[in-house]
Enzyme design. Structure first.
Site, PDB file in Angstrom:
ATOM      1  CG  ASN A   1      48.041  37.566  22.344  1.00 16.28           C
ATOM      2  OD1 ASN A   1      48.334  37.285  21.242  1.00 16.28           O
ATOM      3  ND2 ASN A   1      47.724  36.786  22.901  1.00 16.28           N
TER       4      ASN A   1
ATOM      5  CG  ASN B   1      48.173  38.355  40.665  1.00 16.89           C
ATOM      6  OD1 ASN B   1      49.041  38.037  39.841  1.00 16.89           O
ATOM      7  ND2 ASN B   1      47.375  38.238  41.589  1.00 16.89           N
TER       8      ASN B   1
ATOM      9  CG  ASP C   1      40.568  38.599  44.414  1.00 21.92           C
ATOM     10  OD1 ASP C   1      39.717  39.395  43.787  1.00 21.92           O
ATOM     11  OD2 ASP C   1      41.483  37.680  43.953  1.00 21.92           O
TER      12      ASP C   1
ATOM     13  CG  LEU D   1      41.498  48.548  17.834  1.00 22.56           C
ATOM     14  CD1 LEU D   1      40.949  48.933  19.724  1.00 22.56           C
ATOM     15  CD2 LEU D   1      42.400  49.167  17.919  1.00 22.56           C
TER      16      LEU D   1
ATOM     17  CE1 TYR E   1      45.814  40.814  30.734  1.00 23.41           C
ATOM     18  CE2 TYR E   1      47.690  40.444  29.473  1.00 23.41           C
ATOM     19  CZ  TYR E   1      46.876  39.911  30.010  1.00 23.41           C
ATOM     20  OH  TYR E   1      47.427  39.238  31.692  1.00 23.41           O
TER      21      TYR E   1
ATOM     22  NE  ARG F   1      40.436  33.978  39.617  1.00 25.09           N
ATOM     23  CZ  ARG F   1      39.137  34.248  39.101  1.00 25.09           C
ATOM     24  NH1 ARG F   1      37.414  34.084  39.268  1.00 25.09           N
ATOM     25  NH2 ARG F   1      39.163  34.842  37.498  1.00 25.09           N
TER      26      ARG F   1
ATOM     27  CE  LYS G   1      48.392  41.906  33.512  1.00 22.99           C
ATOM     28  NZ  LYS G   1      48.505  42.177  34.170  1.00 22.99           N
TER      29      LYS G   1
HETATM   30  P1  NAD Z   1      42.845  34.930  37.763  1.00 25.61           P
HETATM   31  O1  NAD Z   1      41.933  35.437  37.085  1.00 25.61           O
HETATM   32  O2  NAD Z   1      42.598  33.913  38.124  1.00 25.61           O
HETATM   33  O3  NAD Z   1      43.042  35.704  39.149  1.00 25.61           O
HETATM   34  C1  NAD Z   1      42.730  37.923  39.164  1.00 25.61           C
HETATM   35  C2  NAD Z   1      42.483  37.990  39.968  1.00 25.61           C
HETATM   36  O4  NAD Z   1      42.502  39.328  40.151  1.00 25.61           O
HETATM   37  C3  NAD Z   1      41.305  37.953  40.739  1.00 25.61           C
HETATM   38  O5  NAD Z   1      40.920  36.725  41.957  1.00 25.61           O
HETATM   39  C4  NAD Z   1      40.559  38.582  40.933  1.00 25.61           C
HETATM   40  O6  NAD Z   1      39.009  38.633  41.614  1.00 25.61           O
HETATM   41  C5  NAD Z   1      41.323  39.495  41.051  1.00 25.61           C
HETATM   42  N1  NAD Z   1      40.740  40.840  40.474  1.00 25.61           N
HETATM   43  C6  NAD Z   1      40.503  41.184  39.384  1.00 25.61           C
HETATM   44  N2  NAD Z   1      39.963  42.757  39.882  1.00 25.61           N
HETATM   45  C7  NAD Z   1      40.141  42.705  41.164  1.00 25.61           C
HETATM   46  C8  NAD Z   1      39.195  44.045  41.369  1.00 25.61           C
HETATM   47  N3  NAD Z   1      38.746  45.443  40.430  1.00 25.61           N
HETATM   48  N4  NAD Z   1      39.904  44.602  42.883  1.00 25.61           N
HETATM   49  C9  NAD Z   1      40.812  43.125  43.587  1.00 25.61           C
HETATM   50  N5  NAD Z   1      40.858  41.779  42.930  1.00 25.61           N
HETATM   51  C10 NAD Z   1      40.079  42.006  41.741  1.00 25.61           C
HETATM   52  O7  NAD Z   1      44.109  35.588  37.133  1.00 25.61           O
HETATM   53  P2  NAD Z   1      45.717  35.098  37.126  1.00 25.61           P
HETATM   54  O8  NAD Z   1      45.951  34.044  35.809  1.00 25.61           O
HETATM   55  O9  NAD Z   1      46.162  34.469  38.751  1.00 25.61           O
HETATM   56  O10 NAD Z   1      46.605  36.411  36.568  1.00 25.61           O
HETATM   57  C11 NAD Z   1      47.220  36.708  37.705  1.00 25.61           C
HETATM   58  C12 NAD Z   1      48.030  38.506  37.196  1.00 25.61           C
HETATM   59  O11 NAD Z   1      49.135  37.529  35.626  1.00 25.61           O
HETATM   60  C13 NAD Z   1      46.416  39.250  36.439  1.00 25.61           C
HETATM   61  O12 NAD Z   1      47.799  41.120  36.826  1.00 25.61           O
HETATM   62  C14 NAD Z   1      47.303  38.738  34.854  1.00 25.61           C
HETATM   63  O13 NAD Z   1      46.970  39.121  33.977  1.00 25.61           O
HETATM   64  C15 NAD Z   1      48.396  38.868  34.972  1.00 25.61           C
HETATM   65  N6  NAD Z   1      49.009  36.772  33.511  1.00 25.61           N
HETATM   66  C16 NAD Z   1      48.092  35.989  33.919  1.00 25.61           C
HETATM   67  C17 NAD Z   1      48.512  34.744  33.054  1.00 25.61           C
HETATM   68  C18 NAD Z   1      48.112  33.212  32.645  1.00 25.61           C
HETATM   69  O14 NAD Z   1      48.669  33.216  31.953  1.00 25.61           O
HETATM   70  N7  NAD Z   1      47.532  32.698  34.155  1.00 25.61           N
HETATM   71  C19 NAD Z   1      49.905  35.147  31.693  1.00 25.61           C
HETATM   72  C20 NAD Z   1      50.401  36.903  31.728  1.00 25.61           C
HETATM   73  C21 NAD Z   1      49.484  37.844  33.327  1.00 25.61           C
END
Ligand code: NAD
Length: 452
Positions: free
Chosen positions: A352, A293, A243, A302, A358, A222, A362
């Site tokens: 943050n 990703n 995933d 904290l 997190y 997703r 990152k």
């Molecule tokens: P999301 O939660 O919609 O999707 C993340 C996906 O990673 C999920 O499908 C989840 O099942 C998978 N995942 C989690 N743990 C896992 C594991 N142990 N093994 C395999 N898969 C695993 O998140 P998103 O918003 O699509 O974010 C994707 C990436 O972008 C992440 O690394 C997130 O930290 C980063 N990010 C997102 C945002 C945002 O605003 N959405 C902002 C900054 C960074």
């Protein structure tokens, strides 16, 4: 997630009310839905300028013309169609007085920029400057570009800067296409470094650039991962979508939609690196693009954070990535001229509230790509990080309403990004044409104020 304010601000019935209330008036951003086109500048109004003595103007012109542009080299006297693309070569700036060239060129140009216009400025790498004054002027360009992004963002314009190392100017073609076309819709105020440190690839296709390549995307069920799998497939890649087993149904749907395959695997499981290598080697003989990703949040201040919340986040967002890379590199599964892309975050750039775990994970990725890049450059492999800002996915849907609304508006475009916007940047960095970029962390945040 739907952004109601974008709809209200752009409706003839409610737009005036939105403005009267002093609310932000975000405009709909231009986005492509399909793959790249061979001639992205063919129907665009394109202006090229440069300060005297610049070394990147001719390659900039060639990049625009290669994409079908009829390049204007002076601002047309009559105010007809707005300018869709403005490329300015500032690599010739050497003395403080030279900075005036930025004002002289952009002062009349800025009001002529079209909605969703694109500005890209090229500057010399400050550390290559012969004198401290020249380094100062080159670095000053960054302040100029970031300010322009903030002023013009309300019209959906993005403004970015590419620092170009001497000898790297012939690596600009794909860079110009990305930063001067729709794919950079949510990337603004960024300063990237284009260098010649990575061994050049055998071929640099600029369209359908991933044909014949194999890509792995983790967290592809997703959100940003699913959008990335789709976008990579549009450029011709065969995508292995990974995933957790709990999301296998959604994962299979993504894989089917992109004509790829599903790999249900928890990246933190002890056998994950070995299973990854085995799958990629047995089925595809190796992998060309790896997009790390998968990521999680476990937010708490904290003082209230449990050790489990700390450990889980660091395990998924950092340790699993390092372990997978070690296995991919040691086994030779990652092919020469490969591309590694890591999903960092603006929380990693700025820290943050409630995200110490997190943000640690990152920020670690930012340091990781910087250290990894020079080690892999002789093999033609690039490693870059992408730091998304507020992107409309399940991750941000969990935020409290007010925090979400603040995060969504505090950027130059006054709206959140779409998963597709991040996928565009990831895909650009995954292509052979991105061989000038390595060790960079680039934000896809609409020039968010957080960490700016
Ligand atoms: P999301 O939660 O919609 O999707 C993340 C996906 O990673 C999920 O499908 C989840 O099942 C998978 N995942 C989690 N743990 C896992 C594991 N142990 N093994 C395999 N898969 C695993 O998140 P998103 O918003 O699509 O974010 C994707 C990436 O972008 C992440 O690394 C997130 O930290 C980063 N990010 C997102 C945002 C945002 O605003 N959405 C902002 C900054 C960074």
């Amino acid at each position: 997630m739907a952004d109601t304010l974008v709809k209200l601000a752009n409706s003839p019935l409610t737009g005036r009310l939105v403005r009267a209330l002093g609310l932000p008036s975000p405009i709909p951003l231009a986005r492509a839905s399909g793959g790249s086109t061979a001639q992205p500048f063919a129907d665009r109004t394109v202006l090229l300028g440069g300060a005297p003595g610049g070394f990147a103007t001719s390659e900039g012109r060639r990049a625009l013309q290669g994409g079908g542009a009829v390049v204007l080299e002076a601002l047309p006297a009559e105010e007809g169609r707005g300018l869709d693309v403005v490329l300015f070569d500032a690599t010739g700036l050497a003395k403080p007085a030279d900075a005036r060239a930025l004002y002289d060129f952009f002062h009349p140009v800025v009001r002529r920029l079209a909605r969703n216009g694109r500005v890209l400025v090229l500057a010399s790498l400050p550390e290559e400057a012969e004198a401290p004054a020249a380094a100062a002027v080159a670095r000053g360009v960054e302040g100029f570009v970031r300010s322009l992004g903030k002023e013009a963002g309300r019209r959906g314009v993005t403004a970015n800067l590419a620092y170009v190392a001497r000898g790297a100017e012939e690596r600009l073609a794909a860079v110009v296409r990305f930063f001067c076309c729709a794919p950079s819709t949510y990337v603004s105020g960024q300063a990237v470094r284009v260098t010649a440190e990575v061994r050049a690839p055998g071929a640099v296709p600029l369209h359908e650039a991933l044909r014949g390549k194999v890509a792995l995307v983790t967290g592809a069920a997703r959100g940003i991962g699913a959008a990335t799998a789709e976008r990579l497939a549009q450029e011709g890649a065969r995508v292995v979508c990974l995933d957790v087993p709990a999301l296998e149904e959604a994962l299979r749907a993504t894989a089917k939609a992109v004509g790829g395959e599903a790999l249900a695997l928890d990246v933190t499981s002890p056998d994950a690196p070995a299973r990854l290598v085995a799958t990629l080697k047995e089925r595809h003989g190796g992998v060309d693009v790896v997009v790390h990703n998968a990521g999680i949040t476990r937010d708490r201040t904290l003082a209230k954070m449990t050790p489990e919340a700390w450990d889980q986040v660091l395990a998924v967002n950092l340790a699993a990535i390092v372990a997978a890379d070690e296995a991919l590199l040691a086994s030779g599964a990652l092919r020469d001229e490969g591309r590694l892309v890591y999903l960092s975050s603006i929380s990693g750039v700025a820290g943050n509230f409630g995200q110490a775990n997190y943000a640690t994970s990152k920020a670690a990725l930012i340091g990781y790509v910087a250290a990894l890049a020079p080690r892999l450059a002789p093999r033609g492999i690039c490693a870059n990080a992408v730091a998304p800002g507020f992107i409309e996915t399940a991750m941000v849907a969990r935020m409290p309403l007010m925090t979400r609304e603040v995060g969504r508006r505090l950027n130059s475009l006054s709206q959140g990004g779409q998963p597709r916007d991040v996928a565009e940047l990831v895909t650009f960095l995954s292509t052979p044409g991105a061989f000038g970029l390595t060790g960079n962390t680039i934000r896809a945040c609409g020039q968010g104020l957080i960490g700016a």
